[in-house]
Design a protein around this motif. Structure first.
Motif, PDB file in Angstrom:
ATOM      1  N   HIS A  13       0.805  -1.227   0.000  1.00 12.16           N
ATOM      2  CA  HIS A  13       0.000   0.000   0.000  1.00 12.16           C
ATOM      3  C   HIS A  13       0.838   1.278   0.000  1.00 12.16           C
ATOM      4  O   HIS A  13       0.321   2.353   0.282  1.00 12.16           O
ATOM      5  CB  HIS A  13      -0.947  -0.012   1.196  1.00 12.16           C
ATOM      6  CG  HIS A  13      -2.012  -1.059   1.110  1.00 12.16           C
ATOM      7  ND1 HIS A  13      -2.984  -1.064   0.141  1.00 12.16           N
ATOM      8  CD2 HIS A  13      -2.236  -2.174   1.859  1.00 12.16           C
ATOM      9  CE1 HIS A  13      -3.771  -2.109   0.308  1.00 12.16           C
ATOM     10  NE2 HIS A  13      -3.333  -2.803   1.340  1.00 12.16           N
ATOM     11  N   GLU A  17       7.281   1.767   0.696  1.00 19.97           N
ATOM     12  CA  GLU A  17       7.911   2.493  -0.425  1.00 19.97           C
ATOM     13  C   GLU A  17       8.389   3.866   0.056  1.00 19.97           C
ATOM     14  O   GLU A  17       9.498   4.303  -0.262  1.00 19.97           O
ATOM     15  CB  GLU A  17       6.896   2.652  -1.563  1.00 19.97           C
ATOM     16  CG  GLU A  17       7.421   3.474  -2.717  1.00 19.97           C
ATOM     17  CD  GLU A  17       6.406   3.607  -3.861  1.00 19.97           C
ATOM     18  OE1 GLU A  17       5.320   3.002  -3.773  1.00 19.97           O
ATOM     19  OE2 GLU A  17       6.734   4.308  -4.822  1.00 19.97           O
ATOM     20  N   MET A  90       2.236  -1.539  14.510  1.00 19.64           N
ATOM     21  CA  MET A  90       1.365  -0.384  14.682  1.00 19.64           C
ATOM     22  C   MET A  90       1.278  -0.074  16.164  1.00 19.64           C
ATOM     23  O   MET A  90       1.207  -0.975  16.982  1.00 19.64           O
ATOM     24  CB  MET A  90      -0.028  -0.710  14.132  1.00 19.64           C
ATOM     25  CG  MET A  90      -0.047  -1.240  12.707  1.00 19.64           C
ATOM     26  SD  MET A  90       0.560  -0.039  11.515  1.00 19.64           S
ATOM     27  CE  MET A  90      -0.669   1.221  11.688  1.00 19.64           C
TER      28      MET A  90
HETATM   29  C1  LIG Z   1      -4.028  -7.362   6.775  1.00 20.43           C
HETATM   30  C2  LIG Z   1      -2.813  -6.794   7.455  1.00 20.43           C
HETATM   31  C3  LIG Z   1      -1.965  -7.636   8.148  1.00 20.43           C
HETATM   32  C4  LIG Z   1      -0.824  -7.116   8.786  1.00 20.43           C
HETATM   33  N1  LIG Z   1       0.007  -7.957   9.479  1.00 20.43           N
HETATM   34  C5  LIG Z   1       1.070  -7.458  10.156  1.00 20.43           C
HETATM   35  C6  LIG Z   1       1.921  -8.312  10.935  1.00 20.43           C
HETATM   36  O1  LIG Z   1       1.755  -9.508  11.020  1.00 20.43           O
HETATM   37  N2  LIG Z   1       2.951  -7.748  11.604  1.00 20.43           N
HETATM   38  C7  LIG Z   1       3.187  -6.401  11.555  1.00 20.43           C
HETATM   39  O2  LIG Z   1       4.098  -5.923  12.209  1.00 20.43           O
HETATM   40  N3  LIG Z   1       2.422  -5.574  10.783  1.00 20.43           N
HETATM   41  C8  LIG Z   1       1.380  -6.066  10.103  1.00 20.43           C
HETATM   42  N4  LIG Z   1       0.580  -5.238   9.341  1.00 20.43           N
HETATM   43  C9  LIG Z   1       0.933  -3.810   9.222  1.00 20.43           C
HETATM   44  C10 LIG Z   1       1.677  -3.513   7.917  1.00 20.43           C
HETATM   45  O3  LIG Z   1       2.847  -4.250   7.817  1.00 20.43           O
HETATM   46  C11 LIG Z   1       2.017  -2.026   7.872  1.00 20.43           C
HETATM   47  O4  LIG Z   1       0.828  -1.321   7.727  1.00 20.43           O
HETATM   48  C12 LIG Z   1       2.989  -1.676   6.753  1.00 20.43           C
HETATM   49  O5  LIG Z   1       3.549  -0.397   7.008  1.00 20.43           O
HETATM   50  C13 LIG Z   1       2.309  -1.688   5.396  1.00 20.43           C
HETATM   51  O6  LIG Z   1       3.244  -1.403   4.406  1.00 20.43           O
HETATM   52  P1  LIG Z   1       2.871  -1.209   2.858  1.00 20.43           P
HETATM   53  O7  LIG Z   1       1.894  -0.062   2.760  1.00 20.43           O
HETATM   54  O8  LIG Z   1       4.171  -0.887   2.245  1.00 20.43           O
HETATM   55  O9  LIG Z   1       2.288  -2.482   2.353  1.00 20.43           O
HETATM   56  C14 LIG Z   1      -0.533  -5.728   8.700  1.00 20.43           C
HETATM   57  C15 LIG Z   1      -1.401  -4.895   7.961  1.00 20.43           C
HETATM   58  C16 LIG Z   1      -2.530  -5.401   7.344  1.00 20.43           C
HETATM   59  C17 LIG Z   1      -3.428  -4.479   6.569  1.00 20.43           C
END
Ligand SMILES: Cc1cc2nc3c(=O)[nH]c(=O)nc-3n(C[C@H](O)[C@H](O)[C@H](O)COP(=O)(O)O)c2cc1C
Length: 169
Positions: A13, A17, A90
């Motif tokens: 998302h 990046e 988070m």
């Molecule tokens: C469905 C879902 C599952 C996630 N699972 C994890 C997780 O297991 N461990 C963690 O630390 N963060 C988890 N996150 C948080 C994401 O890793 C975090 O929002 C990340 O910054 C998203 O990066 P992106 O926008 O580059 O994909 C999850 C987020 C979502 C939406």
């Protein structure tokens, strides 16, 4: 001689990046030539003298394209200075504590041990709930994860500075 640094990311998302872009910017300010690319668009990783790789965490796993890249390029990565980061946890507080000490997925442990990165770190992540699919919203509701932008730009900048300092030594 290889002079460029590769910063490659796997992001669903866009939050990872943006972290990769920040790391690239800090490395450029330190005088390095840097390419910041999605990991699946890296064509000739052997042309870089050092590599920084980062993936978002989803359900305790890295994105598939990052795992594939590591598997495909394990040998050349083990022959270069490599830094790894994850984006995920988070909430407020130490990101490694928030993720129960995890900085990378357990499934990649032995490969990472063979690559011998200079450092492996974890940064807070960010979630824009409006961009989430129905399934993602359902997962987030079930794990009761807080949503919002928890990325710590000072910590990211400091870590990128430590990469630059190590490369200058
Ligand atoms: C469905 C879902 C599952 C996630 N699972 C994890 C997780 O297991 N461990 C963690 O630390 N963060 C988890 N996150 C948080 C994401 O890793 C975090 O929002 C990340 O910054 C998203 O990066 P992106 O926008 O580059 O994909 C999850 C987020 C979502 C939406």
């Amino acid at each position: 001689m290889d002079t460029k640094i590769l910063v490659a990311y796997a992001s669903k998302h866009g939050m990872t990046e943006e972290i990769a872009n920040k790391i690239g910017e800090t490395l450029r300010q330190s005088g390095f030539q840097v390419d910041v690319l999605p990991v699946k668009r890296v064509i000739k990783p052997e042309t870089f003298k050092a590599v920084v790789l980062g993936s978002a965490f989803y359900i305790a796993m890295w994105r598939k394209d990052m795992v594939k890249f590591l598997e495909k390029n394990e040998k050349l990565l083990s022959e270069r200075p490599v830094w790894l980061f994850s984006s995920g946890p988070m909430g407020e507080g130490d990101p490694a504590e928030l993720s129960q000490g995890w900085r990378f997925p357990e499934a990649q442990r032995s490969m990472i041990e063979r690559i011998k990165p200079r450092d492996v770190t974890i940064f807070h992540g960010a979630i824009n709930i409006k961009k989430m699919s129905f399934l993602e919203k359902w997962v987030l509701k079930n794990v009761k994860a807080p949503t919002g932008d928890f990325r710590d730009w000072d910590a990211i900048n400091k870590w990128a500075g430590s990469v630059a300092a190590a490369l200058k030594r």
